[in-house]
Design a protein around this motif. Structure first.
Motif, PDB file in Angstrom:
ATOM      1  N   PRO A 307       2.859 -10.171 -12.166  1.00 18.46           N
ATOM      2  CA  PRO A 307       1.573  -9.457 -12.226  1.00 18.46           C
ATOM      3  C   PRO A 307       1.771  -8.004 -11.807  1.00 18.46           C
ATOM      4  O   PRO A 307       2.631  -7.706 -10.972  1.00 18.46           O
ATOM      5  CB  PRO A 307       0.704 -10.221 -11.216  1.00 18.46           C
ATOM      6  N   PRO A 308       1.000  -7.081 -12.374  1.00 24.92           N
ATOM      7  CA  PRO A 308       1.211  -5.640 -12.111  1.00 24.92           C
ATOM      8  C   PRO A 308       1.251  -5.276 -10.630  1.00 24.92           C
ATOM      9  O   PRO A 308       2.107  -4.488 -10.210  1.00 24.92           O
ATOM     10  CB  PRO A 308       0.026  -4.986 -12.829  1.00 24.92           C
ATOM     11  N   ALA A 309       0.346  -5.845  -9.815  1.00 24.29           N
ATOM     12  CA  ALA A 309       0.320  -5.498  -8.395  1.00 24.29           C
ATOM     13  C   ALA A 309       1.600  -5.946  -7.696  1.00 24.29           C
ATOM     14  O   ALA A 309       2.150  -5.228  -6.852  1.00 24.29           O
ATOM     15  CB  ALA A 309      -0.901  -6.127  -7.717  1.00 24.29           C
ATOM     16  N   GLN A 310       2.084  -7.142  -8.045  1.00 19.28           N
ATOM     17  CA  GLN A 310       3.325  -7.626  -7.442  1.00 19.28           C
ATOM     18  C   GLN A 310       4.511  -6.799  -7.918  1.00 19.28           C
ATOM     19  O   GLN A 310       5.418  -6.501  -7.130  1.00 19.28           O
ATOM     20  CB  GLN A 310       3.533  -9.092  -7.777  1.00 19.28           C
ATOM     21  N   ARG A 311       4.528  -6.442  -9.183  1.00 15.81           N
ATOM     22  CA  ARG A 311       5.638  -5.634  -9.684  1.00 15.81           C
ATOM     23  C   ARG A 311       5.707  -4.296  -8.948  1.00 15.81           C
ATOM     24  O   ARG A 311       6.791  -3.836  -8.578  1.00 15.81           O
ATOM     25  CB  ARG A 311       5.488  -5.409 -11.192  1.00 15.81           C
ATOM     26  N   LEU A 315       8.897  -3.051  -6.435  1.00 18.63           N
ATOM     27  CA  LEU A 315       9.664  -1.875  -6.858  1.00 18.63           C
ATOM     28  C   LEU A 315       9.420  -0.679  -5.949  1.00 18.63           C
ATOM     29  O   LEU A 315      10.097   0.347  -6.069  1.00 18.63           O
ATOM     30  CB  LEU A 315       9.290  -1.487  -8.297  1.00 18.63           C
ATOM     31  N   ALA A 316       8.481  -0.809  -5.017  1.00 16.63           N
ATOM     32  CA  ALA A 316       8.060   0.340  -4.217  1.00 16.63           C
ATOM     33  C   ALA A 316       9.040   0.640  -3.086  1.00 16.63           C
ATOM     34  O   ALA A 316       9.744  -0.233  -2.577  1.00 16.63           O
ATOM     35  CB  ALA A 316       6.668   0.071  -3.632  1.00 16.63           C
ATOM     36  N   ALA A 317       9.034   1.919  -2.686  1.00 23.46           N
ATOM     37  CA  ALA A 317       9.769   2.317  -1.489  1.00 23.46           C
ATOM     38  C   ALA A 317       9.013   1.850  -0.259  1.00 23.46           C
ATOM     39  O   ALA A 317       7.788   1.688  -0.270  1.00 23.46           O
ATOM     40  CB  ALA A 317       9.921   3.835  -1.448  1.00 23.46           C
ATOM     41  N   ARG A 399      13.375  -8.611  -3.645  1.00 15.13           N
ATOM     42  CA  ARG A 399      12.871  -9.034  -2.343  1.00 15.13           C
ATOM     43  C   ARG A 399      14.037  -9.616  -1.563  1.00 15.13           C
ATOM     44  O   ARG A 399      15.086  -9.914  -2.138  1.00 15.13           O
ATOM     45  CB  ARG A 399      11.736 -10.051  -2.472  1.00 15.13           C
ATOM     46  N   VAL A 400      13.856  -9.764  -0.269  1.00 19.10           N
ATOM     47  CA  VAL A 400      14.893 -10.366   0.560  1.00 19.10           C
ATOM     48  C   VAL A 400      14.462 -11.772   0.958  1.00 19.10           C
ATOM     49  O   VAL A 400      13.268 -12.080   1.025  1.00 19.10           O
ATOM     50  CB  VAL A 400      15.215  -9.521   1.812  1.00 19.10           C
ATOM     51  N   VAL A 401      15.447 -12.601   1.204  1.00 24.01           N
ATOM     52  CA  VAL A 401      15.223 -13.984   1.607  1.00 24.01           C
ATOM     53  C   VAL A 401      15.847 -14.181   2.979  1.00 24.01           C
ATOM     54  O   VAL A 401      17.002 -13.818   3.200  1.00 24.01           O
ATOM     55  CB  VAL A 401      15.868 -14.980   0.619  1.00 24.01           C
ATOM     56  N   VAL A 402      15.081 -14.746   3.899  1.00 26.59           N
ATOM     57  CA  VAL A 402      15.604 -15.095   5.217  1.00 26.59           C
ATOM     58  C   VAL A 402      15.709 -16.607   5.292  1.00 26.59           C
ATOM     59  O   VAL A 402      14.778 -17.331   4.938  1.00 26.59           O
ATOM     60  CB  VAL A 402      14.687 -14.561   6.338  1.00 26.59           C
ATOM     61  N   GLY A 403      16.860 -17.081   5.739  1.00 23.37           N
ATOM     62  CA  GLY A 403      17.074 -18.519   5.837  1.00 23.37           C
ATOM     63  C   GLY A 403      18.321 -18.828   6.629  1.00 23.37           C
ATOM     64  O   GLY A 403      18.717 -18.069   7.517  1.00 23.37           O
ATOM     65  N   ILE A 404      18.939 -19.933   6.286  1.00 20.68           N
ATOM     66  CA  ILE A 404      20.197 -20.322   6.904  1.00 20.68           C
ATOM     67  C   ILE A 404      21.206 -20.615   5.803  1.00 20.68           C
ATOM     68  O   ILE A 404      20.832 -20.998   4.690  1.00 20.68           O
ATOM     69  CB  ILE A 404      20.037 -21.549   7.833  1.00 20.68           C
ATOM     70  N   LEU A 455       9.341  -6.586   2.193  1.00 21.88           N
ATOM     71  CA  LEU A 455       9.523  -5.698   3.345  1.00 21.88           C
ATOM     72  C   LEU A 455       8.490  -4.579   3.385  1.00 21.88           C
ATOM     73  O   LEU A 455       8.676  -3.578   4.069  1.00 21.88           O
ATOM     74  CB  LEU A 455      10.941  -5.107   3.391  1.00 21.88           C
ATOM     75  N   ARG A 456       7.364  -4.783   2.706  1.00 23.93           N
ATOM     76  CA  ARG A 456       6.266  -3.838   2.842  1.00 23.93           C
ATOM     77  C   ARG A 456       5.590  -4.059   4.201  1.00 23.93           C
ATOM     78  O   ARG A 456       5.220  -5.166   4.549  1.00 23.93           O
ATOM     79  CB  ARG A 456       5.243  -4.041   1.719  1.00 23.93           C
TER      80      ARG A 456
END
Length: 489
Positions: A307-311, A315-317, A399-404, A455-456
């Motif tokens: 969706p446009p808002a997610q895109r 992509l944002a700084a 996006r980043v993923v946090v896990g193990i 990370l926003r």
């Protein structure tokens, strides 16, 4: 010395030192001051902590400052964080119902403006209100705080309950204080702190939870005691889970896991379902999930776009990924080598970051992409955030993923799952995993994702703490590997 919190004297009126203990040893000190200059109160808190991190002890120094009116209205704030070679400064100004925050790193600045929560208090204001409410047993109240270390874009609610006066031993002495239990609520969850304060509201003892590591205990001390030498205890290995068996990361295709909570305080609901990870069974105390190696090629004839808002978001700084940084732009162009196919481009970026971070160590904690681009050092979080930033510059939502993730050896431990961070790119209508730290474009299923983030308005530390709080209180079992049931050793 006693002072009136409604009208403190001019000059320095509060100067407190404390020792910090964690994991069975002294790890640092805290120094806080409050000074009145005319109709302004200036607060300053310096915290220095040294922690063992496998074979690479790390020192973290933070300094937080506020300027507030005598009545407790916040005006400005600033913070500086130094961890190993990384240095980040933040300053904020509150005016006309808005807060403007400027973060500086490596000579570059980023500015963000948000509505300031009406009536929110900071250091002096919250202290003043606490003393005004008093310390009578049974007193309960809730304050609205602005705590930029927890949340930039909104308030943090602090609910306090005052208990009885209690005594406790420390270094051969008996100390006394009013027991206070304060629960902070923010988007990253709840955190409950316990403290014992004197009649002026100054902490004699405080217990602050450190996710995955137990409590950080703070004791009021003289300056000489606070600054005395200390040896950092090993804490990193406390945030691992035994696998119970070796895993061939290169060959394994599919793993079925069970996670069981050992404490009622741990919540295992809300684990993400991703392209690799699927939840197959849930109960009040456990969750079973399947993690499968996925193809790095198109699998859909009609991939669904974001969706446009997610895109725009992916992509944002942001403060962790300054995609306008000329250094990052140059690296992205070099890494891409003119490649346009998204799968091949993502693989080129992953390989570039794996090789570019030449000093692979645990000395750095949660650096920004710009810092990694210049220092070329770090662990999984530094690899992950740099890869995500390069992808955004080249038009790959990330996006980043946090896990193990499984590692055959970590320090003296073998066959364990430990905290890990990696990257996902949105390609072919799905979030595809890439792991620069573990040198994997075709990612192994020997991993479990606990959360994802663009990370926003958050940092890697904010994203990681909820996971670290779970690791010490869950049990991990491997039920199947490539369709074959297994028994944990």
């Amino acid at each position: 010395e006693r002072f009136d919190p409604l009208d403190p004297p001019q000059g320095l009126f509060s100067d407190d030192w404390a020792e910090i203990f964690m994991a069975g040893g002294k790890v640092g000190y805290l120094h806080s001051t409050m000074t009145r200059e005319g109709d302004r109160i200036r607060t300053r808190t310096v915290t220095v902590i040294r922690l063992g991190r496998v074979d690479s002890p790390v020192q973290i120094r933070s300094e937080q400052r506020t300027t507030e009116t005598v009545s407790g209205v916040p005006l400005t704030f600033a913070s500086e964080m130094k961890a190993a070679t990384m240095n980040t400064t933040t300053r904020g100004t509150i005016r006309d119902g808005k807060v403007t925050i400027v973060s500086s790193q490596l000579g570059m600045e980023q500015s963000q403006t948000y509505p300031f929560p009406k009536g929110a208090l900071m250091t002096w204001g919250s202290y003043r209100e606490t003393v005004r409410r008093g310390f009578k047993e049974g007193t309960n109240y809730t304050l609205t705080l602005y705590a930029p270390e927890l949340r930039l874009d909104g308030p943090v609610e602090a609910r306090t309950e005052v208990g009885p006066v209690e005594s406790f031993p420390h270094k051969g002495k008996t100390l006394r204080g009013h027991r206070m239990v304060t629960t902070l609520t923010s988007p990253v969850g709840e955190m409950t702190m316990r403290s014992w304060v004197d009649d002026l509201g100054r902490p004699v003892k405080a217990l602050m939870p450190v996710p995955g590591l137990g409590d950080m205990t703070i004791y009021q001390a003289e300056q000489s005691e606070a600054l005395a030498d200390f040896v950092p205890p090993e804490v990193f290995l406390q945030t691992t889970l035994p696998a119970g068996r070796p895993i061939d990361r290169k060959r394994v295709r599919r793993i079925v896991y069970r996670l069981t909570r050992k404490s009622d305080e741990v919540d295992l609901s809300g684990l993400p379902e991703t392209d690799m990870q699927r939840i197959v069974k849930e109960s009040p105390r456990a969750v079973e999930l399947v993690v499968t190696r996925r193809p790095r090629r198109p699998v859909s004839d009609d991939p669904k776009p974001l969706p446009p808002a997610q895109r725009r978001e992916y992509l944002a700084a942001n403060l962790m990924m300054n995609t306008d940084d000329p250094k990052l732009i140059a690296l992205a162009k070099k890494a891409a080598g003119g490649e346009r196919d998204p799968f091949r481009l993502a693989d080129r970026l992953r390989r570039f970051v794996t090789d570019y971070v030449t000093d692979k160590n645990l000395n750095v904690g949660f650096a920004t992409a710009s810092e990694v681009a210049r220092r070329r050092e770090g662990d999984c979080s530094e690899h992950g955030v740099l890869l995500a930033a390069l992808g955004r510059i080249l038009g790959l939502p990330s996006r980043v993923v946090v896990g193990i993730a499984y590692v055959p050896r970590l320090g003296r431990a073998t066959d364990v799952f430990g905290y890990h961070l990696w990257t996902q790119f949105y390609i072919d209508g799905r979030w595809v995993d890439y792991d620069a730290a573990l040198r994997e474009s075709d990612c192994s299923p020997a991993r479990i994702a606990f959360s994802t983030s663009s990370l926003r308005n958050t940092s890697l530390a904010d994203l990681s703490l909820p996971l670290l709080s779970k690791i010490g209180a869950i049990k991990l079992e491997i039920l199947e590997v490539d369709g074959k049931p297994v028994k944990t050793r």
